[in-house]
Design a protein around this motif. Sequence first.
Motif, PDB file in Angstrom:
ATOM      1  N   ALA A  19       0.789  -1.127   0.069  1.00 59.46           N
ATOM      2  CA  ALA A  19      -0.005   0.058  -0.010  1.00 59.46           C
ATOM      3  C   ALA A  19       1.004   1.469   0.043  1.00 59.46           C
ATOM      4  O   ALA A  19       1.816   1.274   1.003  1.00 59.46           O
ATOM      5  N   VAL A  20       0.807   2.120  -0.938  1.00 59.51           N
ATOM      6  CA  VAL A  20       1.707   3.218  -1.024  1.00 59.51           C
ATOM      7  C   VAL A  20       0.691   4.455  -0.715  1.00 59.51           C
ATOM      8  O   VAL A  20       0.040   5.066  -1.426  1.00 59.51           O
ATOM      9  N   VAL A  21       1.226   4.780   0.500  1.00 55.72           N
ATOM     10  CA  VAL A  21       0.625   6.165   1.173  1.00 55.72           C
ATOM     11  C   VAL A  21       1.168   7.094   0.401  1.00 55.72           C
ATOM     12  O   VAL A  21       2.376   7.528   0.775  1.00 55.72           O
ATOM     13  N   ILE A  73       3.115  -4.540   3.104  1.00 58.15           N
ATOM     14  CA  ILE A  73       4.309  -3.316   3.443  1.00 58.15           C
ATOM     15  C   ILE A  73       3.162  -2.245   3.329  1.00 58.15           C
ATOM     16  O   ILE A  73       2.452  -1.920   2.252  1.00 58.15           O
ATOM     17  N   VAL A  74       3.480  -1.182   4.074  1.00 55.76           N
ATOM     18  CA  VAL A  74       2.894   0.216   4.079  1.00 55.76           C
ATOM     19  C   VAL A  74       4.009   1.301   3.484  1.00 55.76           C
ATOM     20  O   VAL A  74       5.100   1.143   4.392  1.00 55.76           O
ATOM     21  N   ASP A  75       4.107   1.366   2.410  1.00 56.48           N
ATOM     22  CA  ASP A  75       5.449   2.464   1.765  1.00 56.48           C
ATOM     23  C   ASP A  75       4.978   3.952   1.902  1.00 56.48           C
ATOM     24  O   ASP A  75       3.840   4.286   1.198  1.00 56.48           O
ATOM     25  N   VAL A  76       5.731   4.759   2.693  1.00 64.73           N
ATOM     26  CA  VAL A  76       5.017   5.987   3.004  1.00 64.73           C
ATOM     27  C   VAL A  76       5.957   7.012   1.997  1.00 64.73           C
ATOM     28  O   VAL A  76       7.003   7.270   1.947  1.00 64.73           O
ATOM     29  N   PHE A  77       5.150   7.943   1.342  1.00 65.38           N
ATOM     30  CA  PHE A  77       5.567   9.082   0.581  1.00 65.38           C
ATOM     31  C   PHE A  77       4.958  10.340   1.263  1.00 65.38           C
ATOM     32  O   PHE A  77       4.461  11.045   0.211  1.00 65.38           O
ATOM     33  N   ARG A  78       4.912  10.386   2.459  1.00 63.02           N
ATOM     34  CA  ARG A  78       4.277  11.651   2.943  1.00 63.02           C
ATOM     35  C   ARG A  78       5.298  12.205   3.923  1.00 63.02           C
ATOM     36  O   ARG A  78       6.391  11.690   4.226  1.00 63.02           O
ATOM     37  N   PRO A  79       4.948  13.584   4.324  1.00 59.53           N
ATOM     38  CA  PRO A  79       5.977  14.085   5.126  1.00 59.53           C
ATOM     39  C   PRO A  79       6.180  13.552   6.510  1.00 59.53           C
ATOM     40  O   PRO A  79       5.176  12.810   7.049  1.00 59.53           O
TER      41      PRO A  79
END
Length: 137
Positions: A19-21, A73-79
């Motif tokens: 999951a790409v947040v 997997i939680v993949d994070v593209f946030r601040p």
Amino acid sequence: MPVESDAELRELLGLRTVAVVGCSSTPGKDAHEIPRYLTEHGYDVIPVNPNADEILDERAYDSLSAVEEEIDIVDVFRPSEEVAGIVDETLERDDAKVLWLQLGISDPDAEARAEEAGIHVVPDRCMKVEHQRLHAP
């Protein structure tokens, strides 16, 4: 303690549903190109972006909590300041095994909470870079 060994990273990269947040619908942005790369390399990418209906030909969800599929997997593209809330959502699920924070993203307190709950944490690393480094032909 964060994941650091190559053996552990290889094992985690063997998980297939991500999951790409903060997944972006804008080609050229890292938050679009890295999920595209993952898709091209056999991962099931689930975009999480409240401002899009579809990204990379996949349904985009408004939040991690709204994702219906099982997540590895939680993949994070946030601040970094949003990581605590993302960890809260991750902990509400019973399926996520890994919290992957892309380059430049970290929140030691939130990471510690995830680790205490048994979730592997990979902070400040690019999933594409690690995949290429560890799985290069």
